[in-house]
Design a protein around this motif. Structure first.
Motif, PDB file in Angstrom:
ATOM      1  N   LYS A 184      -1.904   5.166   4.559  1.00 24.87           N
ATOM      2  CA  LYS A 184      -0.559   5.675   4.809  1.00 24.87           C
ATOM      3  C   LYS A 184      -0.543   6.579   6.042  1.00 24.87           C
ATOM      4  O   LYS A 184       0.384   6.528   6.858  1.00 24.87           O
ATOM      5  N   GLN A 185      -1.572   7.416   6.163  1.00 25.12           N
ATOM      6  CA  GLN A 185      -1.664   8.290   7.326  1.00 25.12           C
ATOM      7  C   GLN A 185      -1.828   7.472   8.605  1.00 25.12           C
ATOM      8  O   GLN A 185      -1.224   7.771   9.640  1.00 25.12           O
TER       9      GLN A 185
ATOM     10  N   LYS B 132      -7.007   6.872  -2.619  1.00 26.26           N
ATOM     11  CA  LYS B 132      -7.659   5.865  -1.784  1.00 26.26           C
ATOM     12  C   LYS B 132      -6.679   5.203  -0.822  1.00 26.26           C
ATOM     13  O   LYS B 132      -7.083   4.669   0.211  1.00 26.26           O
ATOM     14  N   ALA B 133      -5.395   5.216  -1.172  1.00 27.59           N
ATOM     15  CA  ALA B 133      -4.381   4.601  -0.307  1.00 27.59           C
ATOM     16  C   ALA B 133      -3.894   5.560   0.765  1.00 27.59           C
ATOM     17  O   ALA B 133      -3.288   5.137   1.754  1.00 27.59           O
ATOM     18  N   GLU B 134      -4.155   6.851   0.594  1.00 23.57           N
ATOM     19  CA  GLU B 134      -3.634   7.860   1.512  1.00 23.57           C
ATOM     20  C   GLU B 134      -4.093   7.663   2.961  1.00 23.57           C
ATOM     21  O   GLU B 134      -3.284   7.808   3.892  1.00 23.57           O
TER      22      GLU B 134
ATOM     23  N   VAL C 108       0.306   5.039  13.636  1.00 20.26           N
ATOM     24  CA  VAL C 108       0.620   3.842  14.418  1.00 20.26           C
ATOM     25  C   VAL C 108       2.116   3.757  14.702  1.00 20.26           C
ATOM     26  O   VAL C 108       2.538   3.449  15.824  1.00 20.26           O
ATOM     27  N   GLY C 109       2.927   4.055  13.695  1.00 21.69           N
ATOM     28  CA  GLY C 109       4.375   4.031  13.873  1.00 21.69           C
ATOM     29  C   GLY C 109       4.828   5.008  14.940  1.00 21.69           C
ATOM     30  O   GLY C 109       5.675   4.683  15.782  1.00 21.69           O
TER      31      GLY C 109
ATOM     32  N   ILE D  88       0.828  -1.211   0.000  1.00 19.91           N
ATOM     33  CA  ILE D  88       0.000   0.000   0.000  1.00 19.91           C
ATOM     34  C   ILE D  88       0.858   1.255   0.000  1.00 19.91           C
ATOM     35  O   ILE D  88       0.518   2.274  -0.624  1.00 19.91           O
ATOM     36  N   GLN D  89       2.012   1.208   0.670  1.00 18.50           N
ATOM     37  CA  GLN D  89       2.911   2.359   0.695  1.00 18.50           C
ATOM     38  C   GLN D  89       3.399   2.730  -0.705  1.00 18.50           C
ATOM     39  O   GLN D  89       3.790   3.871  -0.945  1.00 18.50           O
TER      40      GLN D  89
END
Length: 275
Positions: free
Chosen positions: A101-102, A96-98, A107-108, A89-90
């Motif tokens: 990523k956010q 739609k993938a943003e 989470v990180g 996904i990255q």
């Protein structure tokens, strides 16, 4: 064992990998859902060609597993587990993938904070259990049990025991001596059929308490005797479990009932479990 997950309005095929005990998802379906591509196969090829890091690790990210293909026949398709899926996904430059990523960035960041302050991780776990409907006193016992379990596995590692298989064998020894059932037998006793269902999440207060007792006593004995072989650790696991088993039997005499019961702690909350 297979399942179809909803990805907003798109269906994502998934399959349970018995060997690794985790879900794998169709890469084709995820790419199609996030890109609206008319040819996801070509999109995947282009994505790999422009992302050298993804391409060089494709062999570890992508696992061919059998699923029902789009032609209705059963055949091997490209799949990835959750970790691999997030890496893919990255590499998808799509609106739609943003959100994913956010979310991954958030989470990180949260995990980094938890490394600096472990209490934050404990608070996060409390919130997760609260959302599933568990009462506070049960959550406190469950979290204490997790800490005791961690101390036990740390002690086993000091004795040169590192494989998950060996951990499972020793855990089974404790459980058998404590309850007269191995964890797998206990799950069957409770009617837990899903691979990813955690037995301890379906134990009541007393079941958790005796589980903690068996594991804590095992840790104490191991720290005292410092076993040098797996066989010696196995004997200690039986002894630790036996202490809890004796206490369980005495408790059952006083209560006039079995401590072990076939009920799930949250029998009506199966929709809240991660599938």
């Amino acid at each position: 064992m297979s399942n179809i997950k909803l990805f907003q309005d798109k269906k994502i095929r998934s399959v349970w990998n018995d060997e690794e005990e985790q879900w794998y998802f169709s890469i084709y379906d995820v790419v199609e859902a996030l890109t609206d591509s008319n040819d996801p196969k070509q999109y995947i090829k282009r994505m790999r060609s422009r992302d050298e890091g993804l391409n060089s690790n494709w062999g570890t990210i992508c696992t061919p597993l059998e699923m029902i293909a789009h032609d209705g026949k059963r055949r091997k398709v490209q799949t990835a587990n959750v970790k691999g899926l997030f890496r893919i996904i990255q590499s998808i430059p799509s609106p739609k993938a943003e959100p994913f990523k956010q979310w991954l960035a958030t989470v990180g960041y949260e995990r980094m904070l938890e490394i600096e302050n472990p209490e934050l991780a404990q608070e996060r776990m409390k919130e997760l259990y609260e959302k599933k409907g568990y009462p506070k006193d049960w959550i406190d016992k469950r979290l204490r049990g997790i800490a005791i379990r961690q101390n036990l596995t740390d002690e086993w590692k000091k004795r040169g025991i590192t494989s998950e298989k060996d951990f499972a064998i020793l855990t089974a020894e404790i459980s058998k001596a404590t309850f007269g059932m191995t964890p797998s037998e206990y799950k069957e006793f409770k009617g837990l059929t899903k691979k990813n269902q955690n037995l301890r999440d379906h134990m009541d207060d007393l079941e958790l308490i005796f589980t903690m007792l068996g594991e804590r006593v095992t840790t104490e004995i191991s720290e005292k005797e410092q076993p040098e072989t797996f066989g010696q650790s196995q004997q200690i696991a039986r002894r630790g479990g036996k202490v809890a088993g004796v206490a369980r039997k005495e408790t059952e005499k006083e209560l006039g009932r079995s401590v072990s019961n076939p009920d799930n702690y949250l029998p009506k909350q199966t929709n809240l479990e991660i599938e």
